[in-house]
Motif scaffolding. Structure first.
Motif, PDB file in Angstrom:
ATOM      1  N   LYS A 268      10.752   1.335   8.623  1.00  0.00           N
ATOM      2  CA  LYS A 268       9.549   0.550   8.285  1.00  0.00           C
ATOM      3  C   LYS A 268       8.948   0.952   6.948  1.00  0.00           C
ATOM      4  N   ARG A 269       9.361   2.094   6.409  1.00  0.00           N
ATOM      5  CA  ARG A 269       8.781   2.541   5.146  1.00  0.00           C
ATOM      6  C   ARG A 269       9.375   1.816   3.938  1.00  0.00           C
ATOM      7  N   HIS A 270      10.404   1.017   4.167  1.00  0.00           N
ATOM      8  CA  HIS A 270      11.044   0.316   3.036  1.00  0.00           C
ATOM      9  C   HIS A 270      10.346  -1.021   2.817  1.00  0.00           C
ATOM     10  N   ARG A 271       9.354  -0.966   1.932  1.00  0.00           N
ATOM     11  CA  ARG A 271       8.375  -2.053   1.838  1.00  0.00           C
ATOM     12  C   ARG A 271       8.887  -3.312   1.179  1.00  0.00           C
ATOM     13  N   ILE A 272       9.951  -3.209   0.391  1.00  0.00           N
ATOM     14  CA  ILE A 272      10.413  -4.406  -0.313  1.00  0.00           C
ATOM     15  C   ILE A 272      11.202  -5.299   0.643  1.00  0.00           C
ATOM     16  N   ALA A 273      11.702  -4.698   1.709  1.00  0.00           N
ATOM     17  CA  ALA A 273      12.464  -5.471   2.699  1.00  0.00           C
ATOM     18  C   ALA A 273      11.505  -6.287   3.568  1.00  0.00           C
TER      19      ALA A 273
ATOM     20  N   ARG B  95      19.673  -5.280  -4.259  1.00  0.00           N
ATOM     21  CA  ARG B  95      19.051  -4.211  -5.055  1.00  0.00           C
ATOM     22  C   ARG B  95      18.305  -3.238  -4.142  1.00  0.00           C
ATOM     23  N   GLU B  96      17.515  -3.805  -3.213  1.00  0.00           N
ATOM     24  CA  GLU B  96      16.758  -2.968  -2.281  1.00  0.00           C
ATOM     25  C   GLU B  96      17.688  -2.249  -1.307  1.00  0.00           C
ATOM     26  N   LEU B  97      18.737  -2.950  -0.902  1.00  0.00           N
ATOM     27  CA  LEU B  97      19.678  -2.354   0.048  1.00  0.00           C
ATOM     28  C   LEU B  97      20.388  -1.156  -0.599  1.00  0.00           C
ATOM     29  N   THR B  98      20.658  -1.272  -1.889  1.00  0.00           N
ATOM     30  CA  THR B  98      21.294  -0.157  -2.596  1.00  0.00           C
ATOM     31  C   THR B  98      20.324   1.030  -2.671  1.00  0.00           C
ATOM     32  N   HIS B  99      19.048   0.739  -2.903  1.00  0.00           N
ATOM     33  CA  HIS B  99      18.031   1.794  -2.936  1.00  0.00           C
ATOM     34  C   HIS B  99      17.933   2.458  -1.558  1.00  0.00           C
ATOM     35  N   PHE B 100      17.939   1.619  -0.523  1.00  0.00           N
ATOM     36  CA  PHE B 100      17.883   2.108   0.861  1.00  0.00           C
ATOM     37  C   PHE B 100      19.064   3.053   1.119  1.00  0.00           C
TER      38      PHE B 100
ATOM     39  N   ARG C  97      20.750   4.810  -1.058  1.00  0.00           N
ATOM     40  CA  ARG C  97      20.582   6.084  -1.787  1.00  0.00           C
ATOM     41  C   ARG C  97      19.774   7.087  -0.991  1.00  0.00           C
ATOM     42  N   LEU C  98      18.694   6.589  -0.370  1.00  0.00           N
ATOM     43  CA  LEU C  98      17.817   7.499   0.381  1.00  0.00           C
ATOM     44  C   LEU C  98      18.356   7.794   1.764  1.00  0.00           C
ATOM     45  N   ARG C  99      18.871   6.772   2.426  1.00  0.00           N
ATOM     46  CA  ARG C  99      19.165   6.925   3.855  1.00  0.00           C
ATOM     47  C   ARG C  99      20.623   7.219   4.156  1.00  0.00           C
ATOM     48  N   GLU C 100      21.521   7.085   3.162  1.00  0.00           N
ATOM     49  CA  GLU C 100      22.903   7.537   3.377  1.00  0.00           C
ATOM     50  C   GLU C 100      23.097   8.928   2.759  1.00  0.00           C
TER      51      GLU C 100
ATOM     52  N   ALA D 281       0.875  -1.178   0.000  1.00  0.00           N
ATOM     53  CA  ALA D 281       0.000   0.000   0.000  1.00  0.00           C
ATOM     54  C   ALA D 281       0.908   1.222   0.000  1.00  0.00           C
ATOM     55  N   SER D 282       0.325   2.392  -0.217  1.00  0.00           N
ATOM     56  CA  SER D 282       1.117   3.626  -0.255  1.00  0.00           C
ATOM     57  C   SER D 282       0.678   4.543   0.871  1.00  0.00           C
ATOM     58  N   TYR D 283       1.652   5.164   1.504  1.00  0.00           N
ATOM     59  CA  TYR D 283       1.360   6.007   2.677  1.00  0.00           C
ATOM     60  C   TYR D 283       2.068   7.341   2.566  1.00  0.00           C
ATOM     61  N   THR D 284       1.410   8.402   3.002  1.00  0.00           N
ATOM     62  CA  THR D 284       2.110   9.658   3.240  1.00  0.00           C
ATOM     63  C   THR D 284       1.645  10.173   4.589  1.00  0.00           C
ATOM     64  N   GLU D 285       2.629  10.408   5.432  1.00  0.00           N
ATOM     65  CA  GLU D 285       2.342  10.653   6.838  1.00  0.00           C
ATOM     66  C   GLU D 285       2.881  12.006   7.273  1.00  0.00           C
ATOM     67  N   ALA D 286       2.175  12.639   8.222  1.00  0.00           N
ATOM     68  CA  ALA D 286       2.651  13.917   8.772  1.00  0.00           C
ATOM     69  C   ALA D 286       4.022  13.691   9.396  1.00  0.00           C
ATOM     70  N   SER D 287       4.956  14.595   9.113  1.00  0.00           N
ATOM     71  CA  SER D 287       6.311  14.423   9.604  1.00  0.00           C
ATOM     72  C   SER D 287       6.542  15.266  10.847  1.00  0.00           C
ATOM     73  N   GLN D 288       7.072  14.646  11.890  1.00  0.00           N
ATOM     74  CA  GLN D 288       7.392  15.403  13.108  1.00  0.00           C
ATOM     75  C   GLN D 288       8.667  16.223  12.923  1.00  0.00           C
TER      76      GLN D 288
HETATM   77  C1  LIG Z   1      14.478  12.677   3.127  1.00  0.00           C
HETATM   78  C2  LIG Z   1      13.182  11.924   3.248  1.00  0.00           C
HETATM   79  C3  LIG Z   1      12.039  12.542   3.761  1.00  0.00           C
HETATM   80  C4  LIG Z   1      10.832  11.845   3.875  1.00  0.00           C
HETATM   81  N1  LIG Z   1       9.719  12.477   4.375  1.00  0.00           N
HETATM   82  C5  LIG Z   1       8.557  11.806   4.473  1.00  0.00           C
HETATM   83  C6  LIG Z   1       7.377  12.452   4.970  1.00  0.00           C
HETATM   84  O1  LIG Z   1       7.388  13.604   5.360  1.00  0.00           O
HETATM   85  N2  LIG Z   1       6.227  11.733   5.034  1.00  0.00           N
HETATM   86  C7  LIG Z   1       6.191  10.442   4.609  1.00  0.00           C
HETATM   87  O2  LIG Z   1       5.120   9.832   4.670  1.00  0.00           O
HETATM   88  N3  LIG Z   1       7.276   9.814   4.142  1.00  0.00           N
HETATM   89  C8  LIG Z   1       8.456  10.452   4.067  1.00  0.00           C
HETATM   90  N4  LIG Z   1       9.561   9.799   3.577  1.00  0.00           N
HETATM   91  C9  LIG Z   1       9.474   8.357   3.250  1.00  0.00           C
HETATM   92  C10 LIG Z   1       9.366   8.136   1.740  1.00  0.00           C
HETATM   93  O3  LIG Z   1       8.200   8.721   1.249  1.00  0.00           O
HETATM   94  C11 LIG Z   1       9.358   6.639   1.422  1.00  0.00           C
HETATM   95  O4  LIG Z   1       8.201   6.042   1.964  1.00  0.00           O
HETATM   96  C12 LIG Z   1      10.557   5.913   1.976  1.00  0.00           C
HETATM   97  O5  LIG Z   1      11.731   6.625   1.747  1.00  0.00           O
HETATM   98  C13 LIG Z   1      10.670   4.540   1.326  1.00  0.00           C
HETATM   99  O6  LIG Z   1      11.074   4.732  -0.014  1.00  0.00           O
HETATM  100  P1  LIG Z   1      10.530   3.902  -1.206  1.00  0.00           P
HETATM  101  O7  LIG Z   1       9.058   3.984  -1.253  1.00  0.00           O
HETATM  102  O8  LIG Z   1      11.269   4.353  -2.438  1.00  0.00           O
HETATM  103  O9  LIG Z   1      11.118   2.477  -0.773  1.00  0.00           O
HETATM  104  P2  LIG Z   1      10.538   0.994  -0.732  1.00  0.00           P
HETATM  105  O10 LIG Z   1       9.208   0.928  -0.090  1.00  0.00           O
HETATM  106  O11 LIG Z   1      11.615   0.218  -0.084  1.00  0.00           O
HETATM  107  O12 LIG Z   1      10.400   0.577  -2.180  1.00  0.00           O
HETATM  108  C14 LIG Z   1      11.542   0.332  -3.006  1.00  0.00           C
HETATM  109  C15 LIG Z   1      11.139   0.596  -4.425  1.00  0.00           C
HETATM  110  O13 LIG Z   1      10.118  -0.324  -4.807  1.00  0.00           O
HETATM  111  C16 LIG Z   1       9.152   0.318  -5.619  1.00  0.00           C
HETATM  112  N5  LIG Z   1       7.856   0.289  -4.927  1.00  0.00           N
HETATM  113  C17 LIG Z   1       7.597  -0.221  -3.700  1.00  0.00           C
HETATM  114  N6  LIG Z   1       6.295  -0.170  -3.434  1.00  0.00           N
HETATM  115  C18 LIG Z   1       5.705   0.411  -4.496  1.00  0.00           C
HETATM  116  C19 LIG Z   1       4.367   0.755  -4.810  1.00  0.00           C
HETATM  117  N7  LIG Z   1       3.351   0.490  -4.008  1.00  0.00           N
HETATM  118  N8  LIG Z   1       4.135   1.360  -5.989  1.00  0.00           N
HETATM  119  C20 LIG Z   1       5.148   1.628  -6.837  1.00  0.00           C
HETATM  120  N9  LIG Z   1       6.441   1.325  -6.602  1.00  0.00           N
HETATM  121  C21 LIG Z   1       6.709   0.713  -5.443  1.00  0.00           C
HETATM  122  C22 LIG Z   1       9.667   1.726  -5.855  1.00  0.00           C
HETATM  123  O14 LIG Z   1      10.471   1.719  -7.005  1.00  0.00           O
HETATM  124  C23 LIG Z   1      10.532   1.974  -4.645  1.00  0.00           C
HETATM  125  O15 LIG Z   1      11.502   2.950  -4.839  1.00  0.00           O
HETATM  126  C24 LIG Z   1      10.773  10.485   3.461  1.00  0.00           C
HETATM  127  C25 LIG Z   1      11.925   9.864   2.940  1.00  0.00           C
HETATM  128  C26 LIG Z   1      13.112  10.562   2.842  1.00  0.00           C
HETATM  129  C27 LIG Z   1      14.332   9.846   2.304  1.00  0.00           C
END
Ligand SMILES: Cc1cc2nc3c(=O)[nH]c(=O)nc-3n(C[C@H](O)[C@H](O)[C@H](O)COP(=O)(O)OP(=O)(O)OC[C@H]3O[C@@H](n4cnc5c(N)ncnc54)[C@H](O)[C@@H]3O)c2cc1C
Length: 498
Positions: free
Chosen positions: A364-369, A442-447, A449-452, A123-130
């Motif tokens: 927890k937002r890294h859904r592929i892991a 592959r996922e760890l490399t993506h992780f 990119r965002l988290r390092e 599922a897809s989430y966007t959450e209020a950021s503290q």
């Molecule tokens: C600097 C920063 C600030 C952030 N601020 C916020 C914030 O304010 N609020 C908030 O809610 N989140 C925030 N996030 C979290 C961000 O929105 C992502 O949820 C999180 O970084 C996980 O990334 P991802 O979805 O690419 O990774 P993963 O879930 O690990 O997914 C890996 C890859 O798989 C693919 N994928 C996975 N699931 C799907 C899907 N359902 N549909 C399409 N493709 C998919 C995409 O290619 C994705 O890049 C922030 C992240 C960063 C790095």
């Protein structure tokens, strides 16, 4: 808690029909004919994505065009619903339910309950950021706490935590007084929030398909937390109205639950909760020893005609240099925004990590892991942001942690059932838990990119840095492309040459 159905997908034929009526009345809704046309148009169309699911369900067995199947499904929503029930639940062709997608606004939900929501991967989430939003003393009081007569104590203690938060914000803002206002605010909040409780209120936008929505409701219904069960009821009420034929198994299997409690008992009585203070917070438990060979062989496999065994043998005969060259060549033009080849998924890394609630919120937002979590344990201590030490905020911080720990203990003593889970509302973003995290290269490399990246929050950035360091030590080639987005260009210059 409020769950509002914000949107859902519809057959465009219906949208276009409504659109045409609207366009036909440029002077708007005051015209009586406009309203009657609209009512006539909508009367024979129940606005639901179920007709799309039902039409797609028939694709596999019908010679008709998809457009025709959609038109037939729209002609009788009742029949479409019957089709869905028969195919999704009768035959078990459950992926049909994925064609119906809903958007939900979820507000007045605690950070603790958000963790249960976001545990659902598809599922897809966007959450209020503290980090970006100042918290204004806003928290929920769980019903279990009120029922135990501890409402006033809970309220008073959480108010104290918010006072600590505000004091820390003032000190931290002074530390960043030279920074532009927005940056100053963000930096102060991202550290001060470590003393906020998990009962803190949040809001989340969710996009989810019917199949997963049903699973979520089922899972929420068996939660020990009243708030999460309420979330399940709210979701069911919102989606049942619009996609009734795709939501069926919402009640948990009680036998499964009983067996889970049995295991819980075995685990808690046989394995001590003792913590080893010297245990590193990030440990690599398993690395794919043959992962590099597997990934390289998979690249030869997907681009060639030989068997996988033959590809593995060929890779086994290559020199280290040749293997590295193959890996680099296969990713030569990749940018920081593109994923690695899917073949890189053939190597898995498993970590045991002890981390703060704040860092967990991001991990927890890294859904592929695969992420397996334990409850928060006060015995694991807390993560104190280094900037809080810099501004001599340690006393305020420690005072908040003491308030939180005492409230936690009191809840454990006073609550009867499910006390461990409910008491967690009292813990803070600084409190820690253990998790297992497994991801492929592959996922760890993506992780990474965002988290390092330099824009990442310091806590998760430090954890990501250690995870990648350990992975690189074990499998240098597999981790060749791991780097924050901001340093990727430099890395690619080094790897690929000018
Ligand atoms: C600097 C920063 C600030 C952030 N601020 C916020 C914030 O304010 N609020 C908030 O809610 N989140 C925030 N996030 C979290 C961000 O929105 C992502 O949820 C999180 O970084 C996980 O990334 P991802 O979805 O690419 O990774 P993963 O879930 O690990 O997914 C890996 C890859 O798989 C693919 N994928 C996975 N699931 C799907 C899907 N359902 N549909 C399409 N493709 C998919 C995409 O290619 C994705 O890049 C922030 C992240 C960063 C790095």
């Amino acid at each position: 808690m409020q769950v509002t159905l914000a949107g859902y997908n519809l057959d465009t034929e219906i949208i276009n029909r409504v659109g045409k009526i609207i366009d036909g009345y440029p002077y708007g809704t005051g015209d009586l004919n406009y309203l009657s046309d609209l009512v006539t148009c909508l009367a024979d169309e129940t606005l639901t994505p179920e007709t799309l699911s039902a039409a797609y369900a028939r694709i596999s067995r019908s010679n008709k065009s998809i457009g025709e199947l959609r038109s037939n499904a729209r002609a009788s929503v009742n029949r479409a619903r019957r089709t869905n029930r028969r195919i999704v639940f009768g035959l078990g062709h459950a992926s049909i339910a994925e064609h119906a997608v809903v958007n939900l606004d979820i507000s007045d939900i605690s950070r603790l309950a958000v963790e249960e929501l976001e545990a659902h991967r598809l599922a897809s989430y966007t959450e209020a950021s503290q980090r970006y939003i100042a918290m204004e003393g806003d928290f929920i009081i769980p019903r279990e706490v009120s029922d135990t007569g501890l409402k006033d104590r809970f309220q008073a203690d959480c108010d104290e935590l918010f006072n600590g938060y505000r004091e820390l914000i003032s000190s931290l803002e002074r530390l960043f007084s030279d920074a532009p206002e927005q940056e100053r605010n963000t930096k102060a909040r991202e550290d001060a929030r470590y003393v906020l409780p998990l009962a803190c209120r949040s809001q989340v936008g969710v996009t989810v398909n019917a199949r997963i929505a049903e699973r979520m409701i089922n899972n929420f219904n068996r939660s020990p937390l009243n708030e999460v069960r309420e979330l399940g009821r709210g979701m069911l009420a919102s989606v049942k109205r619009i996609i009734p034929s795709l939501i069926r198994y919402t009640q948990p299997n009680r036998s499964l639950e009983a067996s889970y409690h049995e295991i819980e008992h075995i685990s808690r009585t046989t394995i001590s909760s003792e913590t080893d203070q010297d245990e590193p917070s990030v440990r690599l438990m398993e690395a794919p020893e043959s992962g590099e060979n597997s990934a390289l062989a998979a690249i030869l496999f997907s681009t060639g005609v030989g068997s996988y065994s033959a590809c593995l043998e060929a890779v086994g005969n290559m020199s280290v240099q040749d293997r590295k060259r193959l890996l680099i060549t296969s990713h030569k033009c990749i940018s920081a925004h593109e994923p690695l080849l899917r073949e890189m998924e053939l190597g898995y890394f498993t970590y045991s990590i002890t981390l703060s609630s704040s860092a967990f919120a991001q991990l927890k937002r890294h859904r592929i892991a695969s992420l397996i979590k334990q409850d928060y344990l006060p015995e694991l201590g807390v993560t104190i942001p280094p900037n809080i030490l810099k501004v001599n905020g340690e006393d305020i911080f420690n005072n908040c942690i003491e308030i939180s720990n005492n409230l936690y203990k009191l809840l454990i003593e006073r609550l009867e059932e499910e006390r461990d889970q409910v008491a967690q509302y009292a813990l803070t973003n600084a409190h820690r838990r253990r998790v297992l995290f497994q991801a492929n290269a592959r996922e760890l490399t993506h992780f990474s990119r965002l988290r390092e990246d330099s824009s990442a929050q310091w806590d998760i950035r430090a954890i990501a840095g250690e995870m990648i360091r350990l992975a690189r030590e074990a499998c240098p080639a597999l981790m060749l492309f791991a780097a924050g987005k901001d340093t990727f260009d430099k890395l690619s210059e080094e790897l690929f040459g000018e």
